[in-house]
Design an enzyme around this catalytic site. Structure first.
Site, PDB file in Angstrom:
ATOM      1  N   SER A 145       0.795  -1.216   0.000  1.00  0.00           N
ATOM      2  CA  SER A 145       0.000   0.000   0.000  1.00  0.00           C
ATOM      3  C   SER A 145       0.836   1.278   0.000  1.00  0.00           C
ATOM      4  O   SER A 145       1.638   1.493  -0.891  1.00  0.00           O
ATOM      5  CB  SER A 145      -0.951  -0.032   1.188  1.00  0.00           C
ATOM      6  OG  SER A 145      -1.902   0.986   1.073  1.00  0.00           O
ATOM      7  N   HIS A 146       0.694   2.088   1.062  1.00  0.00           N
ATOM      8  CA  HIS A 146       1.354   3.393   1.105  1.00  0.00           C
ATOM      9  C   HIS A 146       2.797   3.299   1.592  1.00  0.00           C
ATOM     10  O   HIS A 146       3.490   4.302   1.663  1.00  0.00           O
ATOM     11  CB  HIS A 146       0.565   4.304   2.039  1.00  0.00           C
ATOM     12  CG  HIS A 146       0.349   3.660   3.380  1.00  0.00           C
ATOM     13  ND1 HIS A 146      -0.533   2.622   3.549  1.00  0.00           N
ATOM     14  CD2 HIS A 146       0.939   3.866   4.570  1.00  0.00           C
ATOM     15  CE1 HIS A 146      -0.485   2.223   4.814  1.00  0.00           C
ATOM     16  NE2 HIS A 146       0.390   2.969   5.457  1.00  0.00           N
ATOM     17  N   ASP A 170      -2.644   6.307  -3.296  1.00  0.00           N
ATOM     18  CA  ASP A 170      -1.477   5.644  -2.712  1.00  0.00           C
ATOM     19  C   ASP A 170      -0.941   4.536  -3.611  1.00  0.00           C
ATOM     20  O   ASP A 170      -1.386   4.373  -4.754  1.00  0.00           O
ATOM     21  CB  ASP A 170      -1.819   5.098  -1.316  1.00  0.00           C
ATOM     22  CG  ASP A 170      -2.786   3.931  -1.367  1.00  0.00           C
ATOM     23  OD1 ASP A 170      -3.557   3.855  -2.343  1.00  0.00           O
ATOM     24  OD2 ASP A 170      -2.768   3.093  -0.455  1.00  0.00           O
ATOM     25  N   ASP A 192      -1.304   1.299  -3.946  1.00  0.00           N
ATOM     26  CA  ASP A 192      -2.206   0.327  -4.574  1.00  0.00           C
ATOM     27  C   ASP A 192      -3.542   0.937  -4.990  1.00  0.00           C
ATOM     28  O   ASP A 192      -4.465   0.209  -5.368  1.00  0.00           O
ATOM     29  CB  ASP A 192      -2.422  -0.880  -3.655  1.00  0.00           C
ATOM     30  CG  ASP A 192      -3.066  -0.498  -2.334  1.00  0.00           C
ATOM     31  OD1 ASP A 192      -2.853   0.643  -1.870  1.00  0.00           O
ATOM     32  OD2 ASP A 192      -3.780  -1.340  -1.753  1.00  0.00           O
ATOM     33  N   ASP A 233      -6.011   2.513  -3.375  1.00  0.00           N
ATOM     34  CA  ASP A 233      -7.259   2.465  -2.616  1.00  0.00           C
ATOM     35  C   ASP A 233      -7.475   3.694  -1.732  1.00  0.00           C
ATOM     36  O   ASP A 233      -8.547   3.879  -1.184  1.00  0.00           O
ATOM     37  CB  ASP A 233      -7.386   1.155  -1.809  1.00  0.00           C
ATOM     38  CG  ASP A 233      -6.237   0.912  -0.857  1.00  0.00           C
ATOM     39  OD1 ASP A 233      -5.313   1.754  -0.807  1.00  0.00           O
ATOM     40  OD2 ASP A 233      -6.244  -0.131  -0.168  1.00  0.00           O
ATOM     41  N   ARG A 234      -6.442   4.533  -1.581  1.00  0.00           N
ATOM     42  CA  ARG A 234      -6.613   5.733  -0.742  1.00  0.00           C
ATOM     43  C   ARG A 234      -6.815   6.973  -1.589  1.00  0.00           C
ATOM     44  O   ARG A 234      -6.461   6.995  -2.766  1.00  0.00           O
ATOM     45  CB  ARG A 234      -5.371   5.946   0.123  1.00  0.00           C
ATOM     46  CG  ARG A 234      -5.147   4.837   1.109  1.00  0.00           C
ATOM     47  CD  ARG A 234      -4.034   5.214   2.066  1.00  0.00           C
ATOM     48  NE  ARG A 234      -3.869   4.165   3.070  1.00  0.00           N
ATOM     49  CZ  ARG A 234      -3.328   4.346   4.246  1.00  0.00           C
ATOM     50  NH1 ARG A 234      -2.871   5.531   4.595  1.00  0.00           N
ATOM     51  NH2 ARG A 234      -3.220   3.342   5.102  1.00  0.00           N
ATOM     52  N   LYS A 286     -11.628  -0.042  -0.338  1.00  0.00           N
ATOM     53  CA  LYS A 286     -11.677   1.392  -0.505  1.00  0.00           C
ATOM     54  C   LYS A 286     -11.144   1.713  -1.901  1.00  0.00           C
ATOM     55  O   LYS A 286     -10.427   0.910  -2.484  1.00  0.00           O
ATOM     56  CB  LYS A 286     -10.905   2.109   0.590  1.00  0.00           C
ATOM     57  CG  LYS A 286      -9.487   1.648   0.842  1.00  0.00           C
ATOM     58  CD  LYS A 286      -8.973   2.302   2.113  1.00  0.00           C
ATOM     59  CE  LYS A 286      -7.496   2.035   2.339  1.00  0.00           C
ATOM     60  NZ  LYS A 286      -7.255   0.856   3.175  1.00  0.00           N
TER      61      LYS A 286
HETATM   62  C1  VG1 Z   1      -3.602   1.669   8.343  1.00  0.00           C
HETATM   63  C2  VG1 Z   1      -4.794   2.592   8.518  1.00  0.00           C
HETATM   64  C3  VG1 Z   1      -6.084   1.823   8.292  1.00  0.00           C
HETATM   65  C4  VG1 Z   1      -6.047   1.156   6.911  1.00  0.00           C
HETATM   66  C5  VG1 Z   1      -4.796   0.300   6.785  1.00  0.00           C
HETATM   67  C6  VG1 Z   1      -4.643  -0.286   5.401  1.00  0.00           C
HETATM   68  O1  VG1 Z   1      -3.649   0.638   9.311  1.00  0.00           O
HETATM   69  O2  VG1 Z   1      -4.796   3.174   9.797  1.00  0.00           O
HETATM   70  O3  VG1 Z   1      -7.162   2.708   8.407  1.00  0.00           O
HETATM   71  O4  VG1 Z   1      -7.172   0.351   6.719  1.00  0.00           O
HETATM   72  O5  VG1 Z   1      -3.642   1.089   7.054  1.00  0.00           O
HETATM   73  O6  VG1 Z   1      -4.607   0.715   4.414  1.00  0.00           O
HETATM   74  P1  VG1 Z   1      -2.788   0.682  10.665  1.00  0.00           P
HETATM   75  O7  VG1 Z   1      -3.060  -0.621  11.361  1.00  0.00           O
HETATM   76  O8  VG1 Z   1      -1.357   0.869  10.257  1.00  0.00           O
HETATM   77  O9  VG1 Z   1      -3.278   1.871  11.421  1.00  0.00           O
HETATM   78  V1  VG1 Z   1      -3.880   0.425   2.917  1.00  0.00           V
HETATM   79  O10 VG1 Z   1      -4.083   1.719   1.977  1.00  0.00           O
HETATM   80  O11 VG1 Z   1      -2.680  -0.403   3.381  1.00  0.00           O
HETATM   81  O12 VG1 Z   1      -4.672  -0.902   2.234  1.00  0.00           O
HETATM   82 CO    CO Z   2      -3.576   1.264   0.074  1.00  0.00          CO
END
Ligand code: VG1
Ligand code: CO
Length: 543
Positions: free
Chosen positions: A113-114, A277, A279, A281-282, A376
């Site tokens: 992801s990010h 981000d 992937d 989804d954000r 998302k």
């Molecule tokens: C973080 C965010 C959460 C989100 C997750 C995955 O998790 O706070 O809201 O769903 O990332 O997002 P954490 O446990 O680090 O707070 V992504 O864009 O990785 O799919």
């Molecule tokens: Co993501």
């Protein structure tokens, strides 16, 4: 070509976190590591025999190699069909859509992801089920149990498949279908939104910038925003996915997407700006001279969604993760909608969406989505904003002012403390958890604590329970502080402190966010003792 079984050692030692399994890339590259996780997934879902899987990722370092290995293993484990994005690319929402549209049994999404990408950065793998959504808590638990008892995995001794060309081939009896990663997703967006209205808005001179951050949304945003909706060439920035995301963090927030924020804050900046981000989804939403917090964005979208064809009949209900601000709750109350509060992570929205209880949901971490997929969806959120702007024909700033005037304003900010010593972070949380019963009624700085608890969630659809999903402190003033440990970091512990302060008063609608939150920040520091215990004077990232 031959089938081989290789022995391996039980490996995970750690449960997959908020969203799949995330580790340093080099860990994923260790012989047998990726394979053991994939085999555990096949074993946990019964078997891969006769099944169809969607496979794709965000293009980061090791994406292509990992996909080839998953393909070999899927074929060796008897899968019927694999549907793969061209060049191994699929955004998370596009993968979710493909799983649903093609009736696949599940999907493998390769992304951290990010988190940054590269051989010395992060890699990740998540498995989504037949509804297109992230594996549930109980299935995730099963992956873990199976991994603990795994002694071998099955794969093929076979050459790589060419993923650069769209078309169908075969691998040891498994059909391998390489598809255009954008086509089906774009078709879905056309069903939901009034593209003609958005086209007219842009034709009238409304300007936008979308920062793909060198990640997977580049091809999607270029095809949809520029080629189809007519935004001028160059409206999509950093549009070509690269294995290390141009050495940046593909995290759409004011810190990591600073150049975009600077652009939209400048006098000759665009009317609208957004970023996504790694992937896809954000989303981060900005208007000329204004940053929209994700919690506010969710509330605005809930209040205005009926203006868009796909939601013209209104919403069934809404949901937000617990740390997300209550801005959307106020909209739900006014519109008479059910509003659910879930633990952090998209997997908790799945049952509510499947059961038709909610249409729209979101998280404070820049995640917004609806029942169109089970993830998302960054670009969808951008299109929803654009469609609303095309209908209302007022600026983003005016939309926000109007919203706050109608519903009041939930000032909101998240403070992240990264790479904190895990022992200290856990000690801080345990110590606080033990003190919770004594807190109500006591003072912290200028505030009085009303309630203090650990968030517990009982899924209203299947009754499953999730304990200890974050500590919440609510003050008598109505402000709130939440603290929890991240489940996605790969470097020791990340502490997330969430601060919120509601004001209905017209005179207090335009304060600077951190100023509005000083009182609750100070109270939370006193209550958690975070700064002392973790030796951290200040947060690393403020969003
Ligand atoms: C973080 C965010 C959460 C989100 C997750 C995955 O998790 O706070 O809201 O769903 O990332 O997002 P954490 O446990 O680090 O707070 V992504 O864009 O990785 O799919
Ligand atoms: Co993501």
């Amino acid at each position: 070509m031959s089938l081989v079984s290789r022995s391996c050692t039980p490996f995970l030692g750690q449960k997959p976190g908020t969203s799949g399994l995330r580790k340093k890339t080099r860990v994923f590259m260790e012989p047998g590591y990726l394979e053991s996780f994939v085999q555990s997934i096949f074993n946990a879902i019964g078997s891969a025999k006769g099944k169809a899987f969607v496979i794709g990722g965000d293009g980061r370092y090791f994406n292509a190699e990992a996909i080839q290995e998953i393909l070999r293993m899927a074929a060796a484990n008897g899968a019927d069909r694999a549907i793969i994005g061209q060049n191994g690319l699929l955004s998370t929402p596009a993968a979710s859509n493909l799983i649903r549209k093609r009736g696949a049994d599940g999907g493998f999404i390769l992304s951290a992801s990010h988190n940054p990408g590269g051989i010395d950065a992060d890699f990740g793998l998540k498995f989504n089920g037949a509804n297109g959504g992230p594996a549930s808590e109980s299935l995730t638990e099963k992956f873990y149990t199976h991994s603990q008892n795994l002694s071998e995995y099955t794969t093929l001794d076979a050459d790589d498949i060419d993923l650069s060309r769209v078309g169908v081939s075969e691998l040891e009896g498994m059909v391998v279908e390489v598809v255009d990663p954008v086509a089906d997703y774009a078709a879905l967006m056309r069903e939901i939104f009034d593209f003609n209205r958005i086209r007219a808005l842009l034709a009238d001179g409304f300007t936008l910038s979308f920062d793909a951050m060198h990640a997977v949304t580049g091809p999607y945003a270029t095809a949809i925003l520029e080629d189809e909706l007519g935004a001028p060439k160059g409206s999509v920035l950093n549009a070509v996915p690269s294995v290390d995301f141009g050495k940046g963090h593909p995290d759409p927030n004011p810190i990591w997407a600073k150049p975009l924020v600077d652009l939209v804050m400048s006098p000759d900046g665009p009317d609208f700006a957004a970023a996504s981000d790694g992937d896809g989804d954000r989303n981060m939403i900005l208007g000329k001279g204004i940053y929209v917090t994700p919690s506010d964005s969710l509330a605005v979208l809930a209040a205005n969604a009926h203006l868009v064809p796909g939601y013209g009949k209104g919403l069934a209900g809404v949901a937000r993760s617990m740390p997300t601000s209550a801005a959307v709750d106020r909209v739900a109350e006014r519109l008479g909608l059910d509003c659910y509060e879930t633990p952090t992570g998209w997997k908790f929205f799945g049952n509510l969406l499947d059961a038709g209880r909610i249409t729209l949901c979101g998280e404070e971490s820049a995640g917004t989505g609806s029942d169109h997929v089970r993830e998302k969806d960054g670009l969808w959120a951008v299109l929803l904003w654009l469609n609303i702007l095309a209908e209302r024909r007022i600026s983003v700033r005016e939309i926000m002012q109007d919203h706050w005037q109608t519903y009041g304003r939930n000032y909101y900010s998240r403070h992240d403390y990264e790479a904190v010593d895990s022992t200290k972070a856990e000690q801080m949380i345990t110590d606080l958890a033990n003190r919770l019963p004594q807190l109500p009624g006591s003072e912290a700085g200028n505030l009085v604590i009303a309630t203090a608890d650990q968030f517990f969630y009982e899924d209203p659809v299947d009754g499953s329970e999730s304990k200890n999903q974050g500590i919440r402190i609510v003050f008598e003033s109505g402000s709130r502080g939440v603290i929890r440990l991240s489940g996605t970091g790969t470097d020791n512990a990340t502490i997330r402190l969430y601060l919120e302060q509601f004001t209905p008063s017209e005179g207090a609608l335009h304060m600077e966010t951190q100023t509005a939150l000083v009182g609750v920040a100070e109270a939370m520091s006193l209550i958690t003792r975070l700064h002392d215990i973790c030796d951290r004077p200040a947060p690393d990232v403020v969003t």
